[in-house]
Design a protein around this motif. Structure first.
Motif, PDB file in Angstrom:
ATOM      1  N   GLN A 204      11.257  22.963 -12.762  1.00 22.65           N
ATOM      2  CA  GLN A 204      11.894  24.207 -13.200  1.00 22.65           C
ATOM      3  C   GLN A 204      10.822  25.140 -13.759  1.00 22.65           C
ATOM      4  OE1 GLN A 204      15.137  22.803 -15.878  1.00 22.65           O
ATOM      5  NE2 GLN A 204      16.429  24.144 -14.628  1.00 22.65           N
ATOM      6  N   CYS A 205      10.697  26.324 -13.160  1.00 22.75           N
ATOM      7  CA  CYS A 205       9.675  27.280 -13.567  1.00 22.75           C
ATOM      8  C   CYS A 205      10.331  28.574 -14.053  1.00 22.75           C
ATOM      9  CB  CYS A 205       8.739  27.610 -12.401  1.00 22.75           C
ATOM     10  SG  CYS A 205       7.812  26.197 -11.762  1.00 22.75           S
ATOM     11  N   PRO A 206       9.825  29.173 -15.128  1.00 26.91           N
ATOM     12  CA  PRO A 206      10.369  30.451 -15.591  1.00 26.91           C
ATOM     13  C   PRO A 206      10.180  31.535 -14.534  1.00 26.91           C
ATOM     14  CG  PRO A 206       8.900  29.478 -17.224  1.00 26.91           C
ATOM     15  CD  PRO A 206       8.721  28.696 -15.970  1.00 26.91           C
ATOM     16  N   THR A 207      11.121  32.437 -14.454  1.00 23.00           N
ATOM     17  CA  THR A 207      10.967  33.618 -13.609  1.00 23.00           C
ATOM     18  C   THR A 207      10.159  34.643 -14.385  1.00 23.00           C
ATOM     19  OG1 THR A 207      13.080  33.213 -12.511  1.00 23.00           O
ATOM     20  CG2 THR A 207      12.180  35.453 -12.394  1.00 23.00           C
ATOM     21  N   LEU A 208       9.034  35.062 -13.809  1.00 20.17           N
ATOM     22  CA  LEU A 208       8.127  35.969 -14.511  1.00 20.17           C
ATOM     23  C   LEU A 208       7.945  37.251 -13.711  1.00 20.17           C
ATOM     24  CD1 LEU A 208       5.280  33.473 -15.551  1.00 20.17           C
ATOM     25  CD2 LEU A 208       7.305  34.119 -16.867  1.00 20.17           C
ATOM     26  N   GLN A 209       7.913  38.344 -14.416  1.00 18.11           N
ATOM     27  CA  GLN A 209       7.569  39.643 -13.844  1.00 18.11           C
ATOM     28  C   GLN A 209       6.320  40.137 -14.559  1.00 18.11           C
ATOM     29  OE1 GLN A 209       9.128  40.925 -11.281  1.00 18.11           O
ATOM     30  NE2 GLN A 209      10.819  39.433 -11.249  1.00 18.11           N
ATOM     31  N   SER A 210       5.338  40.602 -13.792  1.00 20.48           N
ATOM     32  CA  SER A 210       4.069  40.999 -14.417  1.00 20.48           C
ATOM     33  C   SER A 210       4.249  42.139 -15.400  1.00 20.48           C
ATOM     34  CB  SER A 210       3.054  41.392 -13.338  1.00 20.48           C
ATOM     35  OG  SER A 210       3.537  42.483 -12.572  1.00 20.48           O
ATOM     36  N   ASN A 211       5.278  42.948 -15.209  1.00 17.10           N
ATOM     37  CA  ASN A 211       5.522  44.068 -16.128  1.00 17.10           C
ATOM     38  C   ASN A 211       6.594  43.709 -17.154  1.00 17.10           C
ATOM     39  OD1 ASN A 211       7.666  43.942 -14.403  1.00 17.10           O
ATOM     40  ND2 ASN A 211       7.824  46.168 -14.075  1.00 17.10           N
ATOM     41  N   GLU A 212       6.618  42.455 -17.567  1.00 14.32           N
ATOM     42  CA  GLU A 212       7.653  41.949 -18.477  1.00 14.32           C
ATOM     43  C   GLU A 212       7.789  42.787 -19.736  1.00 14.32           C
ATOM     44  OE1 GLU A 212       8.651  40.198 -22.178  1.00 14.32           O
ATOM     45  OE2 GLU A 212       6.585  40.010 -21.500  1.00 14.32           O
TER      46      GLU A 212
END
Length: 349
Positions: A204-212
């Motif tokens: 299970q991996c977190p969903t990441l956005q570079s512009n978080e």
């Protein structure tokens, strides 16, 4: 931001940090979601992190000898750290690539040495520990100068200090002496970092956005949540959140996805910043071809008992000796840089 721009931006950041850090990393971890087979060039970079050396019973005055300074300190980046010493209880020492020798000593040793220093910031109202900084590249620090003679006399005759040291040297291919040939063979031992590879299934991996930082919370996990999750993964903490577990009920933050396979590599040893830079540059190139991985991480742990941390600031052990940083590289070559220090340590500028 293109790959080359990121590499040079990161190079500038790590290099300045590496120059100020005590000496390298104790271990480095790479995590790549949705990666089954590692590219050969990246695998070779990991395998080529370089040797380091364990030198037994090395007198500190040998590090301030002019021959050693000329051969190693002035002709490359030389790193040294006392081995099996505790920063909060023992005398310790570190040689930085800037040419500065840092001694962290107790009050009795400090008074016997008679060298100029300053009280440790962690000593309390009555200083019981002192920090001595000797710049081996100072123009006034030469065999005929009073400063060099004073330091050499203090460390060789007044109060001889002797430790087991970890040493490494980086000289960009310049020819000359080597650490292995400089010290007696019965005193020095060449070592290679330990490298372990593993594949994590259904992670299970977190969903990441570079512009978080500018995005909506429901679209991406925060940098803090990612940092906590990564610590759990690297320490092999169970993320199932089973109610019957007495060890951990931690689970992956929301939103998240399932990675069928994730590649995890850990390198343990005396790893110098130049090699970390090379590894980081290859990780940037990993996204040069289409990949399923939306991001990857590079985590670097400094030594808990190093006398200095970021930019030559004094390092205090406190509870765990935290001294680390983490890069999150995204597919579009944006990146996050996270840094962690002990409770009392100064944050890097």
């Amino acid at each position: 931001m293109n790959s080359l721009g990121l590499c040079w931006d990161v190079r500038a950041g790590i290099w300045s940090e590496g120059q100020g850090r005590a000496v390298t990393a104790s271990y480095v971890s790479v995590l790549i979601p949705e990666c089954g087979v590692l590219p050969e060039v990246l695998k070779n970079t990991i395998a080529d992190v370089g040797e380091y050396y364990l030198v037994r019973s090395l007198a500190v005055h040998q590090l301030v000898a002019q021959e050693f300074i000329d051969c190693f300190v002035r002709r490359g980046s030389c790193y040294a750290l006392t081995y099996n010493t505790r920063i909060d209880q023992d005398n310790t020492a570190a040689l930085l690539p800037t040419g500065k020798l840092i001694l962290s000593v107790d009050k009795d040793t400090y008074e016997e040495l008679g060298l100029q220093g300053r009280p440790s910031r962690y000593s309390g109202k009555k200083p019981m520990r002192y920090i001595i900084t000797i710049d081996l590249t100072d123009s006034n620090f030469h065999p005929d100068g009073k400063k060099h003679k004073r330091v050499l006399w203090a460390l060789k005759e007044k109060k001889p200090l002797e430790f087991d040291f970890l040493l490494a040297w980086y000289n960009s291919g310049a020819e000359g002496s080597t650490l292995m040939s400089y010290f007696p063979k019965n005193q020095i031992q060449a070592l290679k970092p330990k490298v372990t590879f593993s594949t994590l299934r259904d992670l299970q991996c977190p969903t990441l956005q570079s512009n978080e930082l500018q995005g909506k919370p429901e679209e991406s996990c925060s940098t803090e949540e990612l940092f906590e999750w990564l610590g759990a993964v690297l320490n092999q903490v169970n993320l199932d959140n089973v109610s019957s577990s007495f060890l951990s009920t931690y689970c992956c933050p929301q939103p998240n996805t399932i990675a069928d396979r994730a590649f995890l590599c850990t390198i343990t040893g005396f790893i110098i910043p130049e090699k970390i830079i090379q590894l980081l540059e290859q990780l940037c190139c990993y996204f040069g071809e289409p990949k399923l991985a939306p991001w990857l991480t590079l985590t670097v742990h400094g030594f808990a008992d190093s006398p200095v941390s970021w930019r030559e600031n004094e390092h205090g052990f406190h509870k765990g000796g935290e001294n680390l940083y983490n890069f999150v590289l995204f597919r579009n070559l944006d990146y996050w840089l996270q840094m962690a220090l002990g409770t009392n340590d100064d944050c890097p500028p």
